[in-house]
Design an enzyme around this catalytic site. Structure first.
Site: not given
Length: 485
Positions: A302, A164-165, A230, A247, A268, A251
């Site tokens: 976003c 997640t961001a 990640g 981003s 996403e 991504g």
């Protein structure tokens, strides 16, 4: 370090979330972490809050093993029973919604009401997932062969990795976690490196529910870390689905690593979202919508509106009214109830903001850079003449997340919703581009990644489908009437 906010009386509430000066950043049924020690800072005052010890790659390996082992228990539990556990998670979040929302505000920088609202999203999707737990299923289809049944069977994919961001450090995990659990999956979460305390606090709440039900804590594991963790998740064949929010640039790299192993991904990514205002629009709806959608969360959603297209007949009036409204936006401490606009999350974001403004000035106000998403509160305004022109401008950017028009023309509404209208995953009318409800599928097209989370049939992303043919007769007829004698 006496200067940590957690040690100041004003922030004593942080300890209600189980946080301390030094916090373990790994959970797999037990807490640990022996990697890099990072300090989380408050964006509003740049003061250190507390420290978190991240995972090493060896601890990541151990966590994956324990998480997959926990799946053997979780997958055997009937879906409605899994839904009951998710209901309890939602209730546990409700009890700490204000204090957890306060942490989101403190660590991410969004205003307090948005922080609480974000936790509410996790609560809401838990409620949604409880109902879903009694509804998941596939159809029984007509078979062309006598004495045969044709049906679909849906099963969990297994281990869902969730990256997640920073901008929604609770809600995006919640969308994934609640649905994935209900579907019979276990979860491994890596939150943003700049919001590790939120990841730890949320995991403590979830872990307590699992432990109270005598379930393996590794059903919902967590590894705080950076790009090394990640990358390991993206390349790991044991991660059956990787959900990545971030981003478009990162991504794309994640997608290529997952595809290299023919894995399943849910992306996403960015959104260069537009509001289109036609000549018949209700400007009393337009102005607050455009302002909220462009400055809410300091332009770091976003779904933030980044492009405002105005019909030439209303352009000057709308620009004047929005400029007046901008002057009334109260900037300040995100904890102050009167504040509408808090800080950007990092110094890097501030630098990007200033650089984009300078670039626009150098171009004499022309907006060739409106095709590039800058994750800051900059709103580009353009004047259009025709519907076709406006629709084309909406679709010409690489991202395809959210879009909205303001009009009273019903014919135009359905052209906008149709095949020659918006090419985005979220297509709105007379509301902003931001503020999506959890009941619908959330996600976008093109460089936004194509993934769908939260409501509607997004649950299918977390499951694998089998088409099953069962012969309950004593004969063996072949499909398409083929005879093999």
């Amino acid at each position: 370090m006496s200067g940590l906010l957690i040690n100041q009386p004003k922030y004593a509430w942080l300890k209600e979330l189980g946080l301390s000066e030094d916090n373990p950043g790994v959970y797999n049924g037990s807490w640990g972490g022996s990697g890099e020690v990072i300090t989380s800072y408050c964006p509003a005052n740049n003061e250190p809050i507390a420290r978190v010890t991240q995972a090493t790659l060896a601890e990541y390996e151990e966590t994956v093993q324990k998480t997959r082992e926990a799946w053997k228990t979780w997958a055997d539990i009937p879906a409605p029973k899994r839904g009951e556990i998710v209901r309890q998670i939602g209730d546990a979040l409700r009890k700490k919604i204000k204090v957890l929302g306060s942490l989101v505000s403190l660590e991410m920088g969004k205003i307090y009401v948005e922080g609480v609202g974000e936790v509410q999203e996790y609560v809401d999707v838990c409620d949604y997932a409880v109902g879903l737990s009694r509804m998941i299923g596939g159809p029984i289809l007509p078979s062309e062969r006598p004495g045969h049944a044709l049906l679909e069977q849906w099963n969990p994919v297994g281990l869902v990795g969730i990256i997640t961001a920073f901008n929604f450090p609770v809600a995006v995990y919640g969308w994934n976690n609640a649905i994935a659990l209900t579907c019979g999956n276990v979860c491994l979460w890596k939150g943003a490196p700049t919001t590790p305390l939120t990841s730890v606090a949320v995991t403590k709440i979830v872990a307590e529910v699992l432990e109270q039900n005598n379930l393996p804590g590794a059903i919902c594991s967590m590894t705080c870390g950076g790009a090394d963790i990640g990358t390991a998740m993206a390349k790991d064949e044991r991660v059956d689905l990787l959900s990545f929010t971030g981003s478009t640039h990162v991504g794309k790299m994640v997608a290529m690593m997952v595809q290299e192993r023919f894995g399943r991904k849910l992306l996403e990514l960015g959104g260069n979202n537009a509001i289109i205002v036609f000549e018949d629009a209700d400007l009393n709806l337009v102005v607050p919508s455009a302002v909220f959608a462009s400055v809410g969360t300091a332009g770091q959603r976003c779904t933030t509106t980044r492009r405002l297209m105005l019909h030439e007949s209303v352009h000057d009036t709308v620009v004047e009214r929005i400029a007046k409204a901008y002057k009334q936006v109260r900037i300040g401490d995100p904890w102050d109830p009167s504040t509408l606009y808090g800080p950007l999350h990092t110094k890097q974001a501030v630098d990007q903001y200033l650089a984009a403004i300078e670039q626009a000035k150098q171009q004499g106000g022309t907006l060739s850079l409106w095709r590039k998403e800058t994750f800051v509160p900059i709103l580009y305004v353009l004047k259009f003449k025709t519907e076709d022109e406006a629709f084309a401008w909406n679709n010409e950017v690489k991202q395809g997340l959210s879009s909205s028009i303001f009009t009273k023309d019903m014919g135009r509404v359905f052209r906008w919703l149709g095949p020659k209208g918006s090419d985005c995953g979220i297509v709105n009318v007379n509301i902003p581009t931001s503020g999506a409800e959890i009941g619908g599928a959330f996600g976008g097209e093109k460089h936004t990644g194509g993934g769908r989370e939260s409501g509607s049939d997004s649950w299918k992303q977390y499951m694998r489908r089998s088409t099953c043919t069962i012969n309950y007769s004593k004969d063996l007829p072949l499909a398409q009437g083929i005879k093999f004698e």
